[in-house]
Design a protein around this motif. Structure first.
Motif, PDB file in Angstrom:
ATOM      1  N   GLY A  91       3.564  35.808  -9.398  1.00  0.00           N
ATOM      2  CA  GLY A  91       2.445  34.881  -9.552  1.00  0.00           C
ATOM      3  C   GLY A  91       1.652  34.584  -8.297  1.00  0.00           C
ATOM      4  O   GLY A  91       0.985  33.553  -8.224  1.00  0.00           O
ATOM      5  N   ILE A  92       1.698  35.485  -7.313  1.00  0.00           N
ATOM      6  CA  ILE A  92       0.890  35.263  -6.098  1.00  0.00           C
ATOM      7  C   ILE A  92      -0.590  35.413  -6.440  1.00  0.00           C
ATOM      8  O   ILE A  92      -0.981  36.298  -7.194  1.00  0.00           O
ATOM      9  CB  ILE A  92       1.341  36.238  -4.989  1.00  0.00           C
ATOM     10  CG1 ILE A  92       2.635  35.703  -4.365  1.00  0.00           C
ATOM     11  CG2 ILE A  92       0.248  36.421  -3.934  1.00  0.00           C
ATOM     12  CD1 ILE A  92       3.141  36.487  -3.200  1.00  0.00           C
ATOM     13  N   ARG A  93      -1.428  34.491  -5.894  1.00  0.00           N
ATOM     14  CA  ARG A  93      -2.837  34.438  -6.273  1.00  0.00           C
ATOM     15  C   ARG A  93      -3.810  34.720  -5.117  1.00  0.00           C
ATOM     16  O   ARG A  93      -4.992  34.941  -5.350  1.00  0.00           O
ATOM     17  CB  ARG A  93      -3.179  33.049  -6.830  1.00  0.00           C
ATOM     18  CG  ARG A  93      -2.611  32.737  -8.191  1.00  0.00           C
ATOM     19  CD  ARG A  93      -3.225  33.614  -9.264  1.00  0.00           C
ATOM     20  NE  ARG A  93      -2.869  33.197 -10.605  1.00  0.00           N
ATOM     21  CZ  ARG A  93      -1.726  33.461 -11.203  1.00  0.00           C
ATOM     22  NH1 ARG A  93      -0.792  34.132 -10.575  1.00  0.00           N
ATOM     23  NH2 ARG A  93      -1.514  33.067 -12.443  1.00  0.00           N
ATOM     24  N   ASP A 127     -15.987  35.919 -24.008  1.00  0.00           N
ATOM     25  CA  ASP A 127     -16.548  34.964 -23.040  1.00  0.00           C
ATOM     26  C   ASP A 127     -15.461  34.077 -22.434  1.00  0.00           C
ATOM     27  O   ASP A 127     -15.438  33.846 -21.224  1.00  0.00           O
ATOM     28  CB  ASP A 127     -17.630  34.092 -23.708  1.00  0.00           C
ATOM     29  CG  ASP A 127     -18.914  34.880 -23.932  1.00  0.00           C
ATOM     30  OD1 ASP A 127     -19.076  35.950 -23.313  1.00  0.00           O
ATOM     31  OD2 ASP A 127     -19.752  34.429 -24.740  1.00  0.00           O
ATOM     32  N   GLU A 128     -14.557  33.590 -23.290  1.00  0.00           N
ATOM     33  CA  GLU A 128     -13.445  32.781 -22.792  1.00  0.00           C
ATOM     34  C   GLU A 128     -12.586  33.586 -21.825  1.00  0.00           C
ATOM     35  O   GLU A 128     -12.129  33.072 -20.803  1.00  0.00           O
ATOM     36  CB  GLU A 128     -12.565  32.337 -23.976  1.00  0.00           C
ATOM     37  CG  GLU A 128     -12.860  30.939 -24.483  1.00  0.00           C
ATOM     38  CD  GLU A 128     -11.825  30.486 -25.515  1.00  0.00           C
ATOM     39  OE1 GLU A 128     -12.256  30.098 -26.608  1.00  0.00           O
ATOM     40  OE2 GLU A 128     -10.599  30.538 -25.244  1.00  0.00           O
ATOM     41  N   PHE A 129     -12.378  34.855 -22.176  1.00  0.00           N
ATOM     42  CA  PHE A 129     -11.582  35.770 -21.341  1.00  0.00           C
ATOM     43  C   PHE A 129     -12.233  35.933 -19.964  1.00  0.00           C
ATOM     44  O   PHE A 129     -11.569  35.864 -18.924  1.00  0.00           O
ATOM     45  CB  PHE A 129     -11.464  37.111 -22.069  1.00  0.00           C
ATOM     46  CG  PHE A 129     -10.858  38.224 -21.266  1.00  0.00           C
ATOM     47  CD1 PHE A 129      -9.493  38.247 -20.980  1.00  0.00           C
ATOM     48  CD2 PHE A 129     -11.653  39.268 -20.799  1.00  0.00           C
ATOM     49  CE1 PHE A 129      -8.940  39.293 -20.247  1.00  0.00           C
ATOM     50  CE2 PHE A 129     -11.102  40.314 -20.073  1.00  0.00           C
ATOM     51  CZ  PHE A 129      -9.747  40.323 -19.794  1.00  0.00           C
ATOM     52  N   LYS A 130     -13.571  36.131 -19.953  1.00  0.00           N
ATOM     53  CA  LYS A 130     -14.295  36.325 -18.693  1.00  0.00           C
ATOM     54  C   LYS A 130     -14.212  35.065 -17.823  1.00  0.00           C
ATOM     55  O   LYS A 130     -14.088  35.160 -16.607  1.00  0.00           O
ATOM     56  CB  LYS A 130     -15.775  36.652 -18.961  1.00  0.00           C
ATOM     57  CG  LYS A 130     -16.034  37.971 -19.680  1.00  0.00           C
ATOM     58  CD  LYS A 130     -15.450  39.153 -18.961  1.00  0.00           C
ATOM     59  CE  LYS A 130     -16.294  39.581 -17.763  1.00  0.00           C
ATOM     60  NZ  LYS A 130     -15.660  40.714 -17.046  1.00  0.00           N
ATOM     61  N   LYS A 156     -11.880  32.557 -12.908  1.00  0.00           N
ATOM     62  CA  LYS A 156     -11.034  31.548 -12.268  1.00  0.00           C
ATOM     63  C   LYS A 156      -9.998  32.211 -11.362  1.00  0.00           C
ATOM     64  O   LYS A 156      -9.792  31.804 -10.225  1.00  0.00           O
ATOM     65  CB  LYS A 156     -10.328  30.737 -13.358  1.00  0.00           C
ATOM     66  CG  LYS A 156     -10.476  29.246 -13.169  1.00  0.00           C
ATOM     67  CD  LYS A 156      -9.826  28.500 -14.312  1.00  0.00           C
ATOM     68  CE  LYS A 156     -10.670  27.290 -14.657  1.00  0.00           C
ATOM     69  NZ  LYS A 156     -10.193  26.604 -15.856  1.00  0.00           N
ATOM     70  N   GLU A 157      -9.361  33.263 -11.886  1.00  0.00           N
ATOM     71  CA  GLU A 157      -8.343  33.974 -11.105  1.00  0.00           C
ATOM     72  C   GLU A 157      -8.972  34.590  -9.856  1.00  0.00           C
ATOM     73  O   GLU A 157      -8.401  34.554  -8.773  1.00  0.00           O
ATOM     74  CB  GLU A 157      -7.710  35.095 -11.945  1.00  0.00           C
ATOM     75  CG  GLU A 157      -6.944  34.631 -13.166  1.00  0.00           C
ATOM     76  CD  GLU A 157      -5.582  34.048 -12.831  1.00  0.00           C
ATOM     77  OE1 GLU A 157      -5.036  34.364 -11.762  1.00  0.00           O
ATOM     78  OE2 GLU A 157      -5.071  33.253 -13.651  1.00  0.00           O
ATOM     79  N   GLY A 215      -8.902  34.306  -5.133  1.00  0.00           N
ATOM     80  CA  GLY A 215      -8.817  35.388  -4.147  1.00  0.00           C
ATOM     81  C   GLY A 215      -7.791  36.443  -4.528  1.00  0.00           C
ATOM     82  O   GLY A 215      -7.328  37.217  -3.690  1.00  0.00           O
ATOM     83  N   ILE A 216      -7.442  36.506  -5.836  1.00  0.00           N
ATOM     84  CA  ILE A 216      -6.406  37.456  -6.254  1.00  0.00           C
ATOM     85  C   ILE A 216      -6.865  38.905  -6.054  1.00  0.00           C
ATOM     86  O   ILE A 216      -6.042  39.793  -5.818  1.00  0.00           O
ATOM     87  CB  ILE A 216      -5.981  37.192  -7.726  1.00  0.00           C
ATOM     88  CG1 ILE A 216      -4.636  37.863  -8.022  1.00  0.00           C
ATOM     89  CG2 ILE A 216      -7.053  37.653  -8.712  1.00  0.00           C
ATOM     90  CD1 ILE A 216      -4.044  37.501  -9.366  1.00  0.00           C
ATOM     91  N   GLY A 217      -8.189  39.139  -6.098  1.00  0.00           N
ATOM     92  CA  GLY A 217      -8.711  40.492  -5.893  1.00  0.00           C
ATOM     93  C   GLY A 217      -8.325  41.048  -4.530  1.00  0.00           C
ATOM     94  O   GLY A 217      -8.019  42.237  -4.394  1.00  0.00           O
TER      95      GLY A 217
END
Lengths: 184, 184
Positions: free
Chosen positions: B81-83, B126-129, B134-135, B139-141
């Motif tokens: 779960g590191i973000r 849309d909810e998914f996007k 948020k993720e 900075g998870i990217g």
């Protein structure tokens, strides 16, 4: 990310889809020539940063799109060098985009750049980390996270890489008709 | 990213390395119980956001590290779960970190979450996007871009996924001794 092998993968995709590669770096280079700016990589990176600062995060994507239209390219086009979701948006406003990310671990990328030894390649792990940070600040991590196709280029032979790319690209493009466009 | 299958991969790594999984989500949940906060996912996400806003981007990583020490876990620990890279830093200041990213395309992740159909899973694209955004804002990217090991979980059978994870993890850990720690 630098050293992941995205140009090699672009060329492989090009040969599979029989589609042209448009390098965003080349588009910047062309503009630099027009303005009489030297073309070593350090000057090029500075120039690209300046363009983005002065004209917005998506300016190079917009220049690339104009370049594509000017050349009259239609059907699938492979765009090499997308750095942020702002840039993706420029292309997806114009046509269907398939994001292809090429991943290699930092260790592999560092060793690859070191052994390539181009004048502008990092000479130390610290230099490498600084260059990575620069890429991440553009927002490239978000593009990678949302990739439609993920190619892992970790110490594979060129032949194995080609097979993987071929399999994944054919799979991804089985859903996309030939009027659509692709970004890498 | 949501729906990539990181919990499944964590469990596979756990069985391969015979190491415990510590879920950062569970650490947040524990703290919520202590404070009498309801444990549905919406409340949990809100609580985690509040913690990060009030105590810093790395607060949940620090709580997780305290949890690991309190439980006396030694050797390899799998952190699920590191973000962000801020969180990676908390663990890499403490021990050696191997970042394992799990990737699936947005299309695959959306279909997976839809078919899972948990109460808090997205009911529309849309909810998914919005949840993806948020993720990415955490900075998870950047963590994914700098992963040491990239697992692609795109429509594979559990058996094939297990083989891929086993191969890549064994390769990555052939360089790491048993005193080191791992994050996923």
């Amino acid at each position: 990310m630098p050293g992941s092998g995205k140009s090699v993968v672009s060329r492989i995709i090009s040969s599979i889809l029989n589609a042209e590669v448009v390098s965003m770096g080349d588009v910047v280079r062309e503009e630099a020539i027009r303005r009489g700016i030297p073309q070593d990589t350090v000057s090029m990176i500075k120039f690209a940063e300046e363009l983005r600062r002065n004209y917005g995060k998506d300016v190079i994507a917009k220049m690339t799109l104009r370049h594509i239209k000017r050349r009259g390219l239609t059907g699938i086009v492979i765009i090499d060098g997308i750095r942020s979701l702002n840039e993706v948006k420029v292309f997806s406003d114009y046509g269907k985009v398939v994001i292809v990310a090429v991943h290699a671990s930092p260790k592999t990328r560092y060793e690859r750049l070191r052994s390539r030894g181009r004048k502008d390649d990092p000479r130390s792990w610290d230099e490498f980390k600084i260059r990575d940070d620069k890429e991440l600040r553009f927002g490239i991590g978000n593009v990678i996270a949302l990739a439609d196709v993920m190619i892992v280029n970790e110490g594979k032979s060129l032949e194995d890489l080609r097979s993987e790319v071929e399999f994944k690209i054919k799979e991804a493009f089985s859903h996309v008709d030939n009027q659509d466009r692709s970004g890498s």
